[in-house]
Scaffold this motif. Structure first.
Motif, PDB file in Angstrom:
ATOM      1  N   LEU A   8       0.821  -1.200   0.000  1.00 40.87           N
ATOM      2  CA  LEU A   8       0.000   0.000   0.000  1.00 40.87           C
ATOM      3  C   LEU A   8       0.858   1.253   0.000  1.00 40.87           C
ATOM      4  O   LEU A   8       1.856   1.344   0.721  1.00 40.87           O
ATOM      5  N   TRP A   9       0.457   2.222  -0.818  1.00 40.75           N
ATOM      6  CA  TRP A   9       0.981   3.572  -0.681  1.00 40.75           C
ATOM      7  C   TRP A   9       0.202   4.281   0.425  1.00 40.75           C
ATOM      8  O   TRP A   9      -0.988   3.989   0.643  1.00 40.75           O
ATOM      9  N   ASP A  10       0.836   5.210   1.118  1.00 33.16           N
ATOM     10  CA  ASP A  10       0.231   5.871   2.269  1.00 33.16           C
ATOM     11  C   ASP A  10      -0.852   6.843   1.811  1.00 33.16           C
ATOM     12  O   ASP A  10      -0.562   7.896   1.245  1.00 33.16           O
ATOM     13  N   GLU A  11      -2.119   6.501   2.074  1.00 32.46           N
ATOM     14  CA  GLU A  11      -3.230   7.348   1.645  1.00 32.46           C
ATOM     15  C   GLU A  11      -3.291   8.660   2.425  1.00 32.46           C
ATOM     16  O   GLU A  11      -3.990   9.592   2.033  1.00 32.46           O
ATOM     17  N   ASN A  12      -2.544   8.761   3.535  1.00 32.92           N
ATOM     18  CA  ASN A  12      -2.549   9.992   4.329  1.00 32.92           C
ATOM     19  C   ASN A  12      -1.564  11.029   3.815  1.00 32.92           C
ATOM     20  O   ASN A  12      -1.538  12.149   4.328  1.00 32.92           O
ATOM     21  N   GLU A  13      -0.753  10.670   2.828  1.00 28.49           N
ATOM     22  CA  GLU A  13       0.152  11.659   2.234  1.00 28.49           C
ATOM     23  C   GLU A  13      -0.638  12.782   1.590  1.00 28.49           C
ATOM     24  O   GLU A  13      -1.711  12.573   1.030  1.00 28.49           O
ATOM     25  N   GLU A  14      -0.085  13.981   1.638  1.00 28.28           N
ATOM     26  CA  GLU A  14      -0.792  15.162   1.117  1.00 28.28           C
ATOM     27  C   GLU A  14      -1.156  15.018  -0.350  1.00 28.28           C
ATOM     28  O   GLU A  14      -2.238  15.426  -0.768  1.00 28.28           O
ATOM     29  N   GLN A  15      -0.263  14.437  -1.157  1.00 31.54           N
ATOM     30  CA  GLN A  15      -0.541  14.348  -2.582  1.00 31.54           C
ATOM     31  C   GLN A  15      -1.712  13.419  -2.883  1.00 31.54           C
ATOM     32  O   GLN A  15      -2.493  13.657  -3.810  1.00 31.54           O
ATOM     33  N   TYR A  16      -1.896  12.358  -2.084  1.00 31.88           N
ATOM     34  CA  TYR A  16      -3.030  11.461  -2.289  1.00 31.88           C
ATOM     35  C   TYR A  16      -4.310  12.034  -1.673  1.00 31.88           C
ATOM     36  O   TYR A  16      -5.409  11.794  -2.172  1.00 31.88           O
ATOM     37  N   PHE A  61     -10.074   4.352   2.350  1.00 37.26           N
ATOM     38  CA  PHE A  61     -10.152   3.167   1.505  1.00 37.26           C
ATOM     39  C   PHE A  61     -10.850   2.036   2.250  1.00 37.26           C
ATOM     40  O   PHE A  61     -10.511   1.730   3.394  1.00 37.26           O
ATOM     41  N   ARG A  62     -11.818   1.403   1.595  1.00 32.45           N
ATOM     42  CA  ARG A  62     -12.541   0.279   2.170  1.00 32.45           C
ATOM     43  C   ARG A  62     -12.646  -0.834   1.142  1.00 32.45           C
ATOM     44  O   ARG A  62     -12.947  -0.566  -0.017  1.00 32.45           O
ATOM     45  N   ALA A  63     -12.456  -2.062   1.596  1.00 35.47           N
ATOM     46  CA  ALA A  63     -12.690  -3.234   0.766  1.00 35.47           C
ATOM     47  C   ALA A  63     -13.510  -4.211   1.583  1.00 35.47           C
ATOM     48  O   ALA A  63     -13.121  -4.592   2.687  1.00 35.47           O
ATOM     49  N   PHE A  64     -14.664  -4.610   1.052  1.00 33.75           N
ATOM     50  CA  PHE A  64     -15.564  -5.528   1.736  1.00 33.75           C
ATOM     51  C   PHE A  64     -15.340  -6.927   1.154  1.00 33.75           C
ATOM     52  O   PHE A  64     -15.668  -7.179  -0.004  1.00 33.75           O
ATOM     53  N   TYR A  65     -14.786  -7.824   1.955  1.00 35.18           N
ATOM     54  CA  TYR A  65     -14.454  -9.172   1.474  1.00 35.18           C
ATOM     55  C   TYR A  65     -15.569 -10.157   1.807  1.00 35.18           C
ATOM     56  O   TYR A  65     -16.165 -10.112   2.883  1.00 35.18           O
TER      57      TYR A  65
END
Length: 473
Positions: free
Chosen positions: A59-67, A190-194
């Protein structure tokens, strides 16, 4: 009975049409946490790695400013040979680029009929055909899609999907999810329902629940929380079977499959298309959705040289897959391009008018510069294979390929991307009168002519030095 089927089909048609209409409105969510006050952009590799029995997720960090600014989430999934990435769904659209390997993708749409059966011979097991003496021992399911290296796959929001690697090498796939898409009415996590799988929150083989920023809770599939007696009644199966489904072994989200157990899932040449044609001819299971989302293509190759939108003999080529090449992208409001730049080629300085760009480097390296609205440099770095970076909408950018060339895939947050180049025969400088340039920059008319016309036969990919010519078609 016939009238009831017609009413149900009409209802489903209206439901899908309404959903597609919402997608095509291209309205984006307003989200207070979405900030684009960027002072620095950088390229990086994934910073989280979770290993499973049959592969891994990075995973790339979704909390980074660019994301946070672009409202996207990115991850890289590796599926080993004879392994299955378990069925799941998400509340937002996802584009998947196959960096390596080949395999099978299954995507299930609610309301669509089965269009594929698992073996040759007579067609068996249609719904409601018990009285005709047909057997139900054969598997009927919705169409599965074969993919290979260089393909882009489009996964609609809410569609259950799974992936099986039946090839001779690992499948490596880069996923980019558009969290800010109008289909997602939740927040921008981000959410993924398995529907299957479970993992402990311990050790390298465990995974924290995707979408939990603190990562302190155990992951379980969504069936595990239901009352087992209720599910047993709903499925009309023994309760013991439901308990086994709810509490599988701790194998993670990607599991190994014994050889031979998945052979029936592989598309068998033209058989699936012939089968689908015969079903329509016989009038079986037609519900009115066949000409909409049920039959839309999900896959398109980014490596087809004949489909290059920009081609330069001395600079490289650019393949763009938008809503015209892959119509389902119109409803996902996303697109993708793949660039192959020759050594030392320069990408024309430009800005994107209607989308953010999330760029993944697939080969080589390049020097990237990005400039913000205040005229400040917010990126001046060399990017390399395996790294990802973002260029926000309207931020001006350019790139120079390294000595070994530069190949990349750029994910866009619109289905029909537009760019405004500064150099070349479609540039803003060429479109302005000479007098405007002379007075704006305090230069002579001859110098203004050079700005306008020195690259008049080129666009986007600019070969190093002068004298190279490029062609666009």
């Amino acid at each position: 009975m016939g009238g009831t089927k017609i009413l149900v089909a009409l209802f489903l048609c209206l439901m899908v049409s309404s959903t597609l209409g919402q997608f095509s409105s291209h309205k984006r969510l307003s989200y207070q946490a979405q900030q684009c006050r960027l002072s620095r952009l950088s390229s990086n590799e994934p910073n989280q790695r979770f290993e499973f029995e049959g592969g891994l997720i990075e995973l790339w960090d979704e909390n980074e400013e660019q994301y946070q600014c672009t409202g996207v989430h990115a991850m890289r999934v590796t599926v080993q040979q004879n392994s299955l990435a378990l069925p799941n769904f998400s509340p937002f659209p996802v584009l998947v680029y196959i960096e390596r390997g080949e395999g099978i993708l299954g995507v299930t749409y609610p309301g669509c009929p089965e269009t594929y059966h698992s073996s040759g011979g007579r067609q068996e097991g249609y719904r409601g055909e018990e009285e005709r003496g047909f057997s139900h021992s054969k598997d009927l399911h919705q169409k599965v899609h074969r993919f290979r290296r260089g393909d882009i796959l489009a996964i609609p929001p809410g569609a259950v999907h799974w992936c099986y690697n039946d090839g001779n090498e690992e499948v490596v796939a880069v996923h980019v999810a558009d969290l800010n898409n109008p289909a997602n009415q939740l927040d921008q996590s981000f959410r993924a329902f398995y529907l299957a799988g479970a993992s402990e929150n311990s050790g390298q083989r465990g995974i924290r629940r995707l979408g939990d920023r603190h990562g302190q809770r155990q992951f379980n599939n969504i069936l595990s929380a239901f009352d087992s007696e209720l599910l047993a009644e709903a499925f009309d199966v023994p309760e013991e079977l439901i308990r086994r489904v709810q509490q599988p072994e701790n194998r993670g989200l990607i599991v190994r499959v014994e050889k031979g157990e998945m052979r029936i899932l592989a598309p068998e040449g033209e058989q699936e298309y012939e089968y689908e044609r015969r079903r329509k001819y016989m009038g079986l299971d037609i519900n009115g959705l066949e000409e909409t989302i049920c039959t839309m293509r999900l896959r398109h190759s980014l490596d087809n040289r004949r489909e290059a939108d920009v081609f330069s003999r001395h600079g490289g080529r650019l393949n763009i897959v938008n809503e015209h090449k892959l119509p389902i992208l119109r409803y996902l409001d996303m697109s993708v391009e793949k660039g192959n730049m020759f050594p030392n080629t320069l990408y024309s300085p430009h800005w994107a008018i209607n989308s953010h760009s999330i760029i993944y480097v697939t080969r080589g390296e390049a020097h990237i510069q990005v400039v913000g609205h205040q005229g400040q440099t917010i990126m001046d770095d060399r990017v390399r294979e395996g790294e990802m970076f973002v260029i926000p909408q309207y931020f001006a950018a350019t790139a120079r390929a390294g000595n070994q060339g530069f190949e990349y895939v750029s994910f866009k947050t619109t289905s029909s991307p537009m760019k405004s180049p500064m150099v070349g025969y479609t540039s803003v400088f060429r479109a302005m009168p000479v007098q405007v340039l002379t007075n704006a920059y305090q230069i002579s008319p001859s110098e203004a002519q050079e700005l306008k016309y020195n690259r008049e036969h080129q666009t986007f990919f600019l070969p190093s030095g002068r004298g190279g010519r490029s062609t666009r078609f």
